[in-house]
Scaffold this active site. Structure first.
Site, PDB file in Angstrom:
ATOM      1  N   ARG A 221      -9.771  67.081  74.496  1.00  0.00           N
ATOM      2  CA  ARG A 221     -10.374  68.423  74.665  1.00  0.00           C
ATOM      3  C   ARG A 221     -11.380  68.334  73.643  1.00  0.00           C
ATOM      4  O   ARG A 221     -12.475  69.157  73.616  1.00  0.00           O
ATOM      5  CB  ARG A 221      -8.809  68.986  73.839  1.00  0.00           C
ATOM      6  CG  ARG A 221      -9.561  69.884  72.969  1.00  0.00           C
ATOM      7  CD  ARG A 221      -7.879  70.738  71.881  1.00  0.00           C
ATOM      8  NE  ARG A 221      -8.008  69.601  70.820  1.00  0.00           N
ATOM      9  CZ  ARG A 221      -7.365  69.430  70.123  1.00  0.00           C
ATOM     10  NH1 ARG A 221      -5.849  70.602  70.515  1.00  0.00           N
ATOM     11  NH2 ARG A 221      -7.646  68.635  69.084  1.00  0.00           N
ATOM     12  N   ASP A 263      -0.757  65.840  90.575  1.00  0.00           N
ATOM     13  CA  ASP A 263      -0.006  64.805  90.876  1.00  0.00           C
ATOM     14  C   ASP A 263       0.885  64.752  91.731  1.00  0.00           C
ATOM     15  O   ASP A 263       0.951  66.172  92.896  1.00  0.00           O
ATOM     16  CB  ASP A 263       0.637  65.223  89.341  1.00  0.00           C
ATOM     17  CG  ASP A 263       1.273  63.630  88.467  1.00  0.00           C
ATOM     18  OD1 ASP A 263       0.949  63.480  87.934  1.00  0.00           O
ATOM     19  OD2 ASP A 263       2.680  63.575  89.492  1.00  0.00           O
ATOM     20  N   ALA A 294      -3.482  61.246  95.155  1.00  0.00           N
ATOM     21  CA  ALA A 294      -4.871  62.013  93.840  1.00  0.00           C
ATOM     22  C   ALA A 294      -5.500  61.370  94.922  1.00  0.00           C
ATOM     23  O   ALA A 294      -6.794  61.625  95.027  1.00  0.00           O
ATOM     24  CB  ALA A 294      -4.886  60.969  92.698  1.00  0.00           C
ATOM     25  N   ASP A 314      -5.504  59.506  84.701  1.00  0.00           N
ATOM     26  CA  ASP A 314      -4.521  58.671  84.460  1.00  0.00           C
ATOM     27  C   ASP A 314      -3.842  57.724  85.592  1.00  0.00           C
ATOM     28  O   ASP A 314      -2.441  58.927  85.067  1.00  0.00           O
ATOM     29  CB  ASP A 314      -4.173  59.664  83.128  1.00  0.00           C
ATOM     30  CG  ASP A 314      -2.993  59.070  81.917  1.00  0.00           C
ATOM     31  OD1 ASP A 314      -3.486  57.997  81.629  1.00  0.00           O
ATOM     32  OD2 ASP A 314      -2.482  59.854  81.390  1.00  0.00           O
ATOM     33  N   CYS A 354      -3.514  52.056  82.708  1.00  0.00           N
ATOM     34  CA  CYS A 354      -2.014  51.678  80.748  1.00  0.00           C
ATOM     35  C   CYS A 354      -1.757  50.414  82.137  1.00  0.00           C
ATOM     36  O   CYS A 354      -0.867  49.610  81.436  1.00  0.00           O
ATOM     37  CB  CYS A 354      -0.799  52.951  81.376  1.00  0.00           C
ATOM     38  SG  CYS A 354      -0.756  52.578  82.719  1.00  0.00           S
TER      39      CYS A 354
END
Length: 410
Positions: A221, A263, A294, A314, A354
């Site tokens: 942001r 998503d 995606a 992400d 991740c």
């Protein structure tokens, strides 16, 4: 006894011993294995005491460098859990009332994860040696004394239950305050960075939501605001890829003019829309939610010439094992290549991994390769990781799993 390789790892600060590294093991009753076992090297020198998981590849998880019996272990558990909570309390405020309270090995409590969502605490026991009434009672007592939550629930992890051979979970709350009705049966809410997020103790990823990206939400942001005021036409157009329940999208909608979230999960997007509605007064932009794959959507949009000022990538963990890294890197490159083709000059790319097995260097090299193929020049603004409630211990590489690159694209 364990082999020399495993003993050397333990002496260097590592906490795991794999089943393949055990040379001999003495278990009095194979049908009822003990929760704790002493660990010694091939010379018989004691290395410590470990939680024992007979059916797991990670057979031993060290909890002490000394000999410890069950009462001693429960005392250690209570003391370490209190210390873990004390480290997190300064991170809580009237703007953020959710955080990870205990992060397994990073807090010297292998296999124990606990998260706070407002007045609820959810924990997971992810190792066979923790699967006992005494451990649960100790956790509940400490959590009640330190936090006075409205309710405490245990949420099982189906995959770890199978790998560790854990008992069937009790889905009833472990603690409920007198003024609480049916905790976890319906959604509740928590605050991250001043925004309201919906939470359901019975569904969602991990213990119900992602808390590790909290600081990265705010960073995305803030960078969008900085670049937008300097280089974009107005607040700009933003895209959140693999948006889950809208974490990045909602933060970007505070400063951007248009935001889209993608998503594959309709259920997640429904929660994301409710999260948007709960924060509508703080949003500068509406958010369009797009359900679909995606990779396919980004291929179609980049080929069609779609343009954005900010894109966040992400994705879920592509590499669950070291053998999966090569394929994971191809996936990361494809996503980043398509994003780079769609970004306007001066645009913002926030790209995450991740996957513990994908190193920061590998992620950076993959993005650099994608930039070459896209004919773009990227400038590194920040290297980031998980929020401070997910601490990294330097000699425990598994604790550093989340990588986040903040890039300006020319």
């Amino acid at each position: 006894m364990i082999n020399r390789r495993a003993a050397d790892r333990l002496r260097s600060g590592y906490l795991w011993v794999y089943a393949s590294d055990i040379e001999t093991i003495e278990v009095p009753d194979a049908d009822n294995p003990p929760a704790l076992l002493p660990v010694a090297d091939s010379r018989g020198l004691l290395l410590g005491t470990a939680l024992y998981s007979p059916s797991s590849q990670i057979a031993l998880r060290l909890i002490s460098r000394e000999a410890v019996d069950e009462p001693g272990w429960l005392q250690l558990l209570a003391a370490r859990l209190r210390s873990a909570i004390a480290r997190r309390k300064p991170l809580l405020s009237d703007q953020t009332n959710a955080c990870r309270l205990c992060f397994s090995e990073a807090d010297e409590l292998p296999g124990l994860v606990a998260d706070k969502y407002g007045d609820l605490v959810i924990f997971q026991l992810l190792a066979k040696g923790l699967d006992s009434a005494a451990v649960r009672e100790t956790c509940v007592r400490v959590l009640r004394e330190e936090l006075a939550p409205r309710a405490i629930l245990e949420r099982p992890d189906p995959r770890m239950r199978e790998l560790e051979g854990l008992n069937a979970p009790n889905l009833e709350p472990l603690y409920v305050s007198e003024d609480t009705d049916k905790p976890g049966a319906a959604g509740t809410h928590f605050l991250l960075n001043g925004l309201v997020f919906e939470y359901d103790a019975n569904s969602g990823q991990k213990t119900g939501a992602f808390l590790d990206q909290r600081d990265n939400y705010a960073a995305a942001r803030d960078w969008a605001k900085k670049l937008g005021s300097a280089k974009w036409d107005g607040g700009g157009r933003a895209l959140d890829v693999c948006c889950y329940q809208g974490g990045f999208a909602l933060h970007l909608a505070q400063v951007c003019d248009q935001v889209t979230g993608i998503d594959a999960s309709r259920a997640s997007l429904e929660v994301a829309e409710r999260n948007f509605a709960a924060n509508r007064s703080r949003m500068q932009a509406e958010v369009d939610w797009v359900e679909g794959d995606a990779f396919q959507i980004l291929r179609d949009w980049s080929d069609a010439g779609e343009k954005f000022d900010a894109i966040v990538l992400d994705p879920p963990a592509f590499a669950k094992t070291r053998r999966a890294v090569e394929g994971a890197l191809r996936g990361y490159k494809e996503l980043n290549l398509r994003a780079l083709k769609m970004l306007r000059s001066g645009g913002l790319l926030v790209t995450c991994s991740c996957s513990h097995h994908v190193s920061l260097a590998e992620l950076e090299a993959t993005v650099a390769s994608a930039a070459v193929d896209a004919g773009r020049r990227v400038r590194l603004l920040e290297r980031r990781g998980a929020a401070l409630d997910h601490p990294v211990v330097l000699n425990l590489p598994e604790t550093e799993y989340l990588k986040c690159l903040v890039l300006e694209v020319e």
